[in-house]
Design a protein around this motif. Structure first.
Motif, PDB file in Angstrom:
ATOM      1  N   ALA A  29       0.827  -1.205   0.000  1.00 12.80           N
ATOM      2  CA  ALA A  29       0.000   0.000   0.000  1.00 12.80           C
ATOM      3  C   ALA A  29       0.864   1.259   0.000  1.00 12.80           C
ATOM      4  CB  ALA A  29      -0.934  -0.006   1.204  1.00 12.80           C
ATOM      5  N   ALA A  30       1.968   1.232   0.749  1.00 13.42           N
ATOM      6  CA  ALA A  30       2.881   2.383   0.774  1.00 13.42           C
ATOM      7  C   ALA A  30       3.513   2.596  -0.599  1.00 13.42           C
ATOM      8  CB  ALA A  30       3.961   2.176   1.834  1.00 13.42           C
ATOM      9  N   GLU A  31       3.863   1.502  -1.272  1.00 14.19           N
ATOM     10  CA  GLU A  31       4.429   1.614  -2.620  1.00 14.19           C
ATOM     11  C   GLU A  31       3.413   2.225  -3.576  1.00 14.19           C
ATOM     12  OE1 GLU A  31       7.462  -2.242  -2.418  1.00 14.19           O
ATOM     13  OE2 GLU A  31       5.451  -2.466  -3.273  1.00 14.19           O
ATOM     14  N   GLN A  32       2.165   1.831  -3.441  1.00 10.07           N
ATOM     15  CA  GLN A  32       1.123   2.307  -4.357  1.00 10.07           C
ATOM     16  C   GLN A  32       0.770   3.769  -4.127  1.00 10.07           C
ATOM     17  OE1 GLN A  32      -2.361   3.009  -3.501  1.00 10.07           O
ATOM     18  NE2 GLN A  32      -2.681   3.630  -5.631  1.00 10.07           N
ATOM     19  N   CYS A  33       0.686   4.184  -2.846  1.00  5.54           N
ATOM     20  CA  CYS A  33       0.181   5.531  -2.553  1.00  5.54           C
ATOM     21  C   CYS A  33       1.283   6.586  -2.485  1.00  5.54           C
ATOM     22  CB  CYS A  33      -0.627   5.513  -1.257  1.00  5.54           C
ATOM     23  SG  CYS A  33       0.343   5.324   0.252  1.00  5.54           S
ATOM     24  N   GLU A  34       2.542   6.169  -2.670  1.00  3.90           N
ATOM     25  CA  GLU A  34       3.684   7.080  -2.781  1.00  3.90           C
ATOM     26  C   GLU A  34       4.098   7.728  -1.464  1.00  3.90           C
ATOM     27  OE1 GLU A  34       3.535   9.723  -6.112  1.00  3.90           O
ATOM     28  OE2 GLU A  34       3.542   8.059  -7.538  1.00  3.90           O
ATOM     29  N   ARG A  35       3.722   7.130  -0.333  1.00  2.44           N
ATOM     30  CA  ARG A  35       4.316   7.602   0.915  1.00  2.44           C
ATOM     31  C   ARG A  35       5.729   7.032   1.021  1.00  2.44           C
ATOM     32  NH1 ARG A  35       0.884   5.335   5.936  1.00  2.44           N
ATOM     33  NH2 ARG A  35       2.738   5.895   7.121  1.00  2.44           N
ATOM     34  N   LEU A  36       6.551   7.618   1.882  1.00  2.00           N
ATOM     35  CA  LEU A  36       7.952   7.224   1.961  1.00  2.00           C
ATOM     36  C   LEU A  36       8.252   6.298   3.124  1.00  2.00           C
ATOM     37  CD1 LEU A  36       9.738  10.586   1.060  1.00  2.00           C
ATOM     38  CD2 LEU A  36       9.339   8.607  -0.410  1.00  2.00           C
ATOM     39  N   ASP A  37       7.269   6.024   3.956  1.00  2.19           N
ATOM     40  CA  ASP A  37       7.488   5.122   5.085  1.00  2.19           C
ATOM     41  C   ASP A  37       6.388   4.069   5.111  1.00  2.19           C
ATOM     42  OD1 ASP A  37       5.432   6.818   5.715  1.00  2.19           O
ATOM     43  OD2 ASP A  37       6.235   7.482   7.626  1.00  2.19           O
ATOM     44  N   VAL A  38       6.649   2.999   5.831  1.00  2.00           N
ATOM     45  CA  VAL A  38       5.677   1.919   5.989  1.00  2.00           C
ATOM     46  C   VAL A  38       5.281   1.874   7.461  1.00  2.00           C
ATOM     47  CG1 VAL A  38       5.296  -0.575   5.837  1.00  2.00           C
ATOM     48  CG2 VAL A  38       6.641   0.590   4.086  1.00  2.00           C
ATOM     49  N   PRO A  39       3.979   1.939   7.763  1.00  2.00           N
ATOM     50  CA  PRO A  39       3.568   1.952   9.175  1.00  2.00           C
ATOM     51  C   PRO A  39       3.894   0.650   9.898  1.00  2.00           C
ATOM     52  CG  PRO A  39       1.673   1.685   7.729  1.00  2.00           C
ATOM     53  CD  PRO A  39       2.836   2.001   6.841  1.00  2.00           C
ATOM     54  N   GLU A  40       4.206   0.786  11.163  1.00  2.00           N
ATOM     55  CA  GLU A  40       4.478  -0.373  12.019  1.00  2.00           C
ATOM     56  C   GLU A  40       3.162  -1.044  12.405  1.00  2.00           C
ATOM     57  OE1 GLU A  40       6.743  -1.232  16.310  1.00  2.00           O
ATOM     58  OE2 GLU A  40       6.150   0.803  15.733  1.00  2.00           O
ATOM     59  N   ILE A  41       3.188  -2.356  12.556  1.00  2.00           N
ATOM     60  CA  ILE A  41       2.016  -3.106  12.997  1.00  2.00           C
ATOM     61  C   ILE A  41       2.402  -3.878  14.260  1.00  2.00           C
ATOM     62  CG2 ILE A  41       0.257  -4.808  12.396  1.00  2.00           C
ATOM     63  CD1 ILE A  41       0.873  -4.234   9.451  1.00  2.00           C
ATOM     64  N   LEU A  42       1.785  -3.524  15.376  1.00  2.00           N
ATOM     65  CA  LEU A  42       2.122  -4.131  16.658  1.00  2.00           C
ATOM     66  C   LEU A  42       1.321  -5.411  16.896  1.00  2.00           C
ATOM     67  CD1 LEU A  42       2.256  -0.958  18.949  1.00  2.00           C
ATOM     68  CD2 LEU A  42       4.121  -2.068  17.716  1.00  2.00           C
ATOM     69  N   PRO A  43       1.809  -6.306  17.746  1.00  2.00           N
ATOM     70  CA  PRO A  43       1.032  -7.486  18.124  1.00  2.00           C
ATOM     71  C   PRO A  43      -0.209  -7.062  18.907  1.00  2.00           C
ATOM     72  CG  PRO A  43       3.355  -7.729  18.710  1.00  2.00           C
ATOM     73  CD  PRO A  43       3.154  -6.290  18.365  1.00  2.00           C
ATOM     74  N   PRO A  44      -1.266  -7.876  18.895  1.00  2.00           N
ATOM     75  CA  PRO A  44      -2.498  -7.531  19.628  1.00  2.00           C
ATOM     76  C   PRO A  44      -2.266  -7.431  21.132  1.00  2.00           C
ATOM     77  CG  PRO A  44      -2.887  -9.311  18.059  1.00  2.00           C
ATOM     78  CD  PRO A  44      -1.401  -9.126  18.136  1.00  2.00           C
ATOM     79  N   GLU A  45      -2.994  -6.502  21.751  1.00  2.00           N
ATOM     80  CA  GLU A  45      -2.975  -6.334  23.205  1.00  2.00           C
ATOM     81  C   GLU A  45      -4.395  -6.101  23.695  1.00  2.00           C
ATOM     82  OE1 GLU A  45       0.469  -4.257  25.478  1.00  2.00           O
ATOM     83  OE2 GLU A  45       0.194  -3.141  23.622  1.00  2.00           O
ATOM     84  N   SER A  46      -4.628  -6.354  24.955  1.00  2.00           N
ATOM     85  CA  SER A  46      -5.932  -6.087  25.543  1.00  2.00           C
ATOM     86  C   SER A  46      -6.200  -4.584  25.566  1.00  2.00           C
ATOM     87  CB  SER A  46      -5.973  -6.641  26.973  1.00  2.00           C
ATOM     88  OG  SER A  46      -7.037  -6.076  27.701  1.00  2.00           O
ATOM     89  N   LEU A  47      -7.429  -4.190  25.223  1.00  2.00           N
ATOM     90  CA  LEU A  47      -7.791  -2.774  25.278  1.00  2.00           C
ATOM     91  C   LEU A  47      -7.607  -2.229  26.685  1.00  2.00           C
ATOM     92  CD1 LEU A  47      -9.046  -0.191  24.093  1.00  2.00           C
ATOM     93  CD2 LEU A  47     -11.296  -1.141  24.617  1.00  2.00           C
TER      94      LEU A  47
END
Length: 248
Positions: free
Chosen positions: A145-163
């Motif tokens: 998605a970052a490659e397609q939309c031309e942003r320069l960074d890729v967002p981090e995705i964290l492991p699930p946690e309890s709300l």
């Protein structure tokens, strides 16, 4: 003269590849080896060959024009030519969301990346239907998605946690806007640091009370209709983006 020629030849339709930052910064004339997946993509999907132009980028080095130097089956390399864009962090918000079914979660990652999410934080609520996430696959989707939309960074995705755990550790000076169904939103004079979207069944009454008691949480209304969770993500991000632009 050479730089001018490269710039003239570059096209916005040229393949765009995220190459993670390494110990060595990008420089003109440097040869970069491509991961097998990217080499396959260039040769078999995009039908590119030696001499074709591509763009490579990451959050530290910015975006560079490059020429395919070698390409064979699942191996390849590119020759860096010129930096086209300087490094620039995406200005957006962190997205907290209850994991959904696989396709819906993947859609959230893709759309969120395109809408400027800086980090994804899956949170497990009382009504969350799934607790398993393929973080490796989600990272690939965010990269694409970052490659397609031309942003320069890729967002981090964290492991699930309890709300509950996330809220207990959430600083009160980081405004968190929560999409609460059938509840009026607040007109806050602060810029959001994060957006919270609940599960398909909504937050439980216990969770709603917990959110209302937290000093950093603001209720965000997404209108009179009940939205699917993935739709709520888009609506919430668009709402916060519009609010940020209006306050400038």
């Amino acid at each position: 003269m050479a730089e001018a020629r490269y710039r003239k030849r570059m096209s916005r339709s040229d393949p765009r590849l995220y190459v993670p930052a390494s110990d060595t910064a990008f420089v003109e004339g440097q040869t970069l080896s491509l991961p097998p997946g990217q080499a396959h993509y260039l040769g078999n999907v995009m039908r590119q060959g030696v001499g074709s132009l591509v763009r490579v980028f990451n959050e530290r080095d910015g975006e560079w024009s490059a020429e395919i130097a070698a390409l064979k089956k699942d191996r390849g390399s590119v020759l860096l030519q010129h930096r086209e864009r300087s490094p620039m962090a995406t200005e957006g918000v962190e997205l907290l969301f209850a994991p959904l079914k696989r396709d819906a979660t993947e859609l959230v990652i893709r759309m969120g990346t395109e809408l400027g999410v800086t980090r994804f934080r899956p949170v497990v609520t009382e009504r969350t239907n799934t607790h398993r996430l393929n973080l490796e696959r989600l990272a690939i989707i965010a990269t694409e998605a970052a490659e397609q939309c031309e942003r320069l960074d890729v967002p981090e995705i964290l492991p699930p946690e309890s709300l509950r755990v996330v809220l207990a550790e959430w600083p009160e000076d980081r405004p968190l806007f929560a999409a609460l169904e059938r509840r009026p939103g607040e007109e806050a004079s602060v810029q959001a640091a994060a957006l919270l979207i609940g599960p398909e069944g909504g937050f439980s009454e216990t969770e709603v009370e917990m959110l209302k008691r937290h000093g950093a949480v603001y209720a965000l209304s997404l209108g009179p209709l009940v939205l699917r969770a993935e739709t709520a993500v888009c609506a919430g991000l668009a709402r916060l983006s519009a609010g940020a632009e209006g306050s400038v």
